[in-house]
Design a protein around this motif. Structure first.
Motif, PDB file in Angstrom:
ATOM      1  N   LEU A  47       0.856  -1.308  -0.104  1.00  0.00           N
ATOM      2  CA  LEU A  47      -0.035  -0.044  -0.086  1.00  0.00           C
ATOM      3  C   LEU A  47       1.018   1.016   0.086  1.00  0.00           C
ATOM      4  CD1 LEU A  47      -2.831   1.363   0.171  1.00  0.00           C
ATOM      5  CD2 LEU A  47      -2.746   1.260   2.797  1.00  0.00           C
ATOM      6  N   VAL A  48       0.653   2.133  -1.092  1.00  0.00           N
ATOM      7  CA  VAL A  48       1.528   3.503  -1.010  1.00  0.00           C
ATOM      8  C   VAL A  48       0.580   4.655  -0.295  1.00  0.00           C
ATOM      9  CG1 VAL A  48       2.470   5.067  -2.742  1.00  0.00           C
ATOM     10  CG2 VAL A  48       2.449   2.644  -3.084  1.00  0.00           C
ATOM     11  N   ALA A  49      -0.666   4.592  -0.614  1.00  0.00           N
ATOM     12  CA  ALA A  49      -1.350   5.709  -0.052  1.00  0.00           C
ATOM     13  C   ALA A  49      -2.821   5.376  -0.522  1.00  0.00           C
ATOM     14  CB  ALA A  49      -1.059   6.977  -1.242  1.00  0.00           C
ATOM     15  N   ALA A  50      -3.648   5.953   0.750  1.00  0.00           N
ATOM     16  CA  ALA A  50      -5.057   5.837   0.462  1.00  0.00           C
ATOM     17  C   ALA A  50      -6.003   6.971   1.109  1.00  0.00           C
ATOM     18  CB  ALA A  50      -5.524   4.768   1.975  1.00  0.00           C
ATOM     19  N   ILE A  51      -7.062   7.126   0.619  1.00  0.00           N
ATOM     20  CA  ILE A  51      -7.964   8.459   0.998  1.00  0.00           C
ATOM     21  C   ILE A  51      -9.257   7.972   1.331  1.00  0.00           C
ATOM     22  CG2 ILE A  51      -8.412   8.679  -1.474  1.00  0.00           C
ATOM     23  CD1 ILE A  51      -8.376  11.707  -0.931  1.00  0.00           C
ATOM     24  N   SER A  52      -9.898   8.489   2.639  1.00  0.00           N
ATOM     25  CA  SER A  52     -11.122   8.107   2.982  1.00  0.00           C
ATOM     26  C   SER A  52     -12.191   8.711   2.180  1.00  0.00           C
ATOM     27  CB  SER A  52     -10.913   8.646   4.365  1.00  0.00           C
ATOM     28  OG  SER A  52     -11.351   9.760   4.754  1.00  0.00           O
ATOM     29  N   TYR A  94      -1.206   0.067  -9.012  1.00  0.00           N
ATOM     30  CA  TYR A  94      -2.559  -0.387  -8.858  1.00  0.00           C
ATOM     31  C   TYR A  94      -3.410   0.373  -8.142  1.00  0.00           C
ATOM     32  CZ  TYR A  94      -0.539  -4.800 -10.819  1.00  0.00           C
ATOM     33  OH  TYR A  94       0.062  -5.631 -11.634  1.00  0.00           O
ATOM     34  N   CYS A  95      -4.641   0.783  -8.660  1.00  0.00           N
ATOM     35  CA  CYS A  95      -5.811   1.458  -7.727  1.00  0.00           C
ATOM     36  C   CYS A  95      -6.584   0.406  -7.107  1.00  0.00           C
ATOM     37  CB  CYS A  95      -6.326   2.748  -8.179  1.00  0.00           C
ATOM     38  SG  CYS A  95      -7.487   2.196  -9.584  1.00  0.00           S
ATOM     39  N   ALA A  96      -7.281   0.683  -6.126  1.00  0.00           N
ATOM     40  CA  ALA A  96      -8.162   0.008  -5.346  1.00  0.00           C
ATOM     41  C   ALA A  96      -9.235   0.621  -4.691  1.00  0.00           C
ATOM     42  CB  ALA A  96      -7.454  -0.835  -4.205  1.00  0.00           C
ATOM     43  N   HIS A  97     -10.479   0.047  -4.738  1.00  0.00           N
ATOM     44  CA  HIS A  97     -11.555   0.640  -3.885  1.00  0.00           C
ATOM     45  C   HIS A  97     -11.535  -0.214  -2.710  1.00  0.00           C
ATOM     46  CE1 HIS A  97     -15.044  -2.198  -4.782  1.00  0.00           C
ATOM     47  NE2 HIS A  97     -14.010  -2.735  -5.671  1.00  0.00           N
ATOM     48  N   GLY A  98     -12.108   0.420  -1.540  1.00  0.00           N
ATOM     49  CA  GLY A  98     -12.447  -0.502  -0.429  1.00  0.00           C
ATOM     50  C   GLY A  98     -13.116   0.276   0.899  1.00  0.00           C
ATOM     51  N   THR A  99     -12.528  -0.070   1.884  1.00  0.00           N
ATOM     52  CA  THR A  99     -13.061   0.405   3.297  1.00  0.00           C
ATOM     53  C   THR A  99     -12.034   0.652   4.252  1.00  0.00           C
ATOM     54  OG1 THR A  99     -13.871  -1.668   4.126  1.00  0.00           O
ATOM     55  CG2 THR A  99     -15.193  -0.290   3.024  1.00  0.00           C
ATOM     56  N   TYR A 100     -12.170   1.409   5.104  1.00  0.00           N
ATOM     57  CA  TYR A 100     -11.185   1.307   6.476  1.00  0.00           C
ATOM     58  C   TYR A 100     -11.879   0.218   7.651  1.00  0.00           C
ATOM     59  CZ  TYR A 100      -7.875   4.957   4.986  1.00  0.00           C
ATOM     60  OH  TYR A 100      -7.069   5.675   4.541  1.00  0.00           O
ATOM     61  N   LYS A 102     -11.313  -0.178  11.224  1.00  0.00           N
ATOM     62  CA  LYS A 102     -10.472   0.852  12.305  1.00  0.00           C
ATOM     63  C   LYS A 102      -9.522   1.704  11.410  1.00  0.00           C
ATOM     64  CE  LYS A 102     -11.865  -1.855  15.768  1.00  0.00           C
ATOM     65  NZ  LYS A 102     -12.808  -1.340  16.930  1.00  0.00           N
ATOM     66  N   SER A 103      -8.491   1.582  11.551  1.00  0.00           N
ATOM     67  CA  SER A 103      -7.668   2.750  10.805  1.00  0.00           C
ATOM     68  C   SER A 103      -6.827   1.770   9.887  1.00  0.00           C
ATOM     69  CB  SER A 103      -6.503   3.252  11.798  1.00  0.00           C
ATOM     70  OG  SER A 103      -5.627   2.515  12.434  1.00  0.00           O
ATOM     71  N   THR A 104      -7.240   0.635   9.300  1.00  0.00           N
ATOM     72  CA  THR A 104      -6.678  -0.124   8.365  1.00  0.00           C
ATOM     73  C   THR A 104      -7.216  -0.280   7.226  1.00  0.00           C
ATOM     74  OG1 THR A 104      -5.489  -1.661   9.810  1.00  0.00           O
ATOM     75  CG2 THR A 104      -5.574  -2.379   7.870  1.00  0.00           C
ATOM     76  N   TYR A 105      -6.678   0.328   5.958  1.00  0.00           N
ATOM     77  CA  TYR A 105      -7.223   0.251   4.625  1.00  0.00           C
ATOM     78  C   TYR A 105      -7.264  -1.309   3.954  1.00  0.00           C
ATOM     79  CZ  TYR A 105      -8.596   1.074   0.025  1.00  0.00           C
ATOM     80  OH  TYR A 105      -9.304   1.284  -1.061  1.00  0.00           O
ATOM     81  N   MET A 106      -8.640  -1.503   3.799  1.00  0.00           N
ATOM     82  CA  MET A 106      -9.044  -2.962   3.281  1.00  0.00           C
ATOM     83  C   MET A 106      -9.404  -2.980   1.812  1.00  0.00           C
ATOM     84  SD  MET A 106      -8.087  -4.739   5.866  1.00  0.00           S
ATOM     85  CE  MET A 106      -8.849  -6.300   5.380  1.00  0.00           C
TER      86      MET A 106
END
Length: 121
Positions: A47-52, A94-100, A102-106
């Motif tokens: 994982l490089v980066a994530a945005i809520s 690669y990009c991904a869609h998902g959820t958090y 707790k504080s972990t991107y899934m």
């Protein structure tokens, strides 16, 4: 149905910049947390980066201060601005869609083809 189409990769010299884009369809974009991953030869996908959904961001230590993730909900697109690129950034992104959780991107397992970034020294 779910489509994630990455673009913007290419060959760049060390110290240069690239902006990656990921156009999403088949999802309700605005309620998905989005992320960027990369996989270098012989290494695991990381994982490089994530945005809520509200715009909060998280970055891997290796890219902090150099990369910026952003999203445009009107275009169903997530971006990764990459500055001060290093040879060790060379990977398929690669990009991904998902959820958090707790504080972990899934991420959801709906990987696209990715876009290749090659950084020369």
């Amino acid at each position: 149905q779910v489509q994630l189409v990455e673009s913007g990769g290419g060959l760049v010299q060390a110290g240069g910049s690239l902006r990656l884009s990921c156009a999403a369809s088949g999802i309700i974009f605005s309620i998905n947390a989005m992320g960027w991953y990369r996989q270098a030869p012989g290494k695991q996908r990381e994982l490089v980066a994530a945005i809520s959904t509200t715009g909060s961001t998280n970055y891997a230590d290796s890219v902090k201060g150099r990369f910026t993730i952003s999203r445009d909900n009107t275009k169903n697109t997530v971006y990764l601005q990459m500055n001060s690129l290093k040879p060790e950034d060379t990977a398929v992104y690669y990009c991904a869609h998902g959820t958090y959780y707790k504080s972990t991107y899934m991420p959801m397992p709906n990987w696209g083809k990715g876009t290749l970034v090659t950084v020369s020294s």
